[in-house]
Design a protein around this motif. Sequence first.
Motif, PDB file in Angstrom:
ATOM      1  N   ASP A 115      49.442  24.423  -5.733  1.00 25.66           N
ATOM      2  CA  ASP A 115      48.634  24.050  -6.878  1.00 25.66           C
ATOM      3  C   ASP A 115      49.024  22.735  -7.534  1.00 25.66           C
ATOM      4  O   ASP A 115      48.374  22.314  -8.493  1.00 25.66           O
ATOM      5  N   ILE A 116      50.075  22.092  -7.043  1.00 27.53           N
ATOM      6  CA  ILE A 116      50.393  20.740  -7.519  1.00 27.53           C
ATOM      7  C   ILE A 116      50.514  19.853  -6.294  1.00 27.53           C
ATOM      8  O   ILE A 116      51.241  20.200  -5.350  1.00 27.53           O
ATOM      9  N   TRP A 117      49.834  18.708  -6.335  1.00 32.93           N
ATOM     10  CA  TRP A 117      49.765  17.813  -5.179  1.00 32.93           C
ATOM     11  C   TRP A 117      50.168  16.397  -5.555  1.00 32.93           C
ATOM     12  O   TRP A 117      49.906  15.939  -6.676  1.00 32.93           O
ATOM     13  N   GLY A 118      50.791  15.728  -4.583  1.00 32.46           N
ATOM     14  CA  GLY A 118      51.042  14.314  -4.743  1.00 32.46           C
ATOM     15  C   GLY A 118      49.811  13.504  -4.377  1.00 32.46           C
ATOM     16  O   GLY A 118      48.778  14.048  -3.982  1.00 32.46           O
ATOM     17  N   GLN A 119      49.980  12.178  -4.458  1.00 31.10           N
ATOM     18  CA  GLN A 119      48.836  11.282  -4.218  1.00 31.10           C
ATOM     19  C   GLN A 119      48.664  10.950  -2.744  1.00 31.10           C
ATOM     20  O   GLN A 119      47.630  10.424  -2.340  1.00 31.10           O
ATOM     21  N   GLY A 120      49.666  11.242  -1.938  1.00 30.87           N
ATOM     22  CA  GLY A 120      49.584  10.998  -0.503  1.00 30.87           C
ATOM     23  C   GLY A 120      50.210   9.684  -0.089  1.00 30.87           C
ATOM     24  O   GLY A 120      50.303   8.733  -0.865  1.00 30.87           O
TER      25      GLY A 120
END
Length: 127
Positions: A115-120
């Motif tokens: 449920d928490i993601w980085g920007q890639g």
Amino acid sequence: QVQLVESGGGLVQAGGSLRLSCAASERTFSSYAMGWFRQAPGKEREFVAAVSWSGGSTRYADSVKGRFTISRDNHKNTVYLQMNSLKPEDTAVYYCAADTRPLRVVVTIQEVRYDIWGQGTQVTVSS
């Protein structure tokens, strides 16, 4: 809320190696399972690897087993993805993600659980 920042992507020749890092902004990171996912152009995002909060349990996609290694350093609030023997088909944007259900023993490969993601970070493997 924890923020995740990936780094370490780039352009590499087939057969080469890269190490991706994902730095978390808060110490609560140490209680979360962490995963790496990737999305190639025109394709859906897919699971790559995951590690439990303690580092004691890992899971890998079949396509990267034996070539990629996920690890974490909870003192540094960072999770890593060591990628060896890279292939052109590994080309994708790589994302790290947190499963914020704390201290889970079972590591999930289900994207919806993160449920928490980085920007890639972009990884390009040339042939």
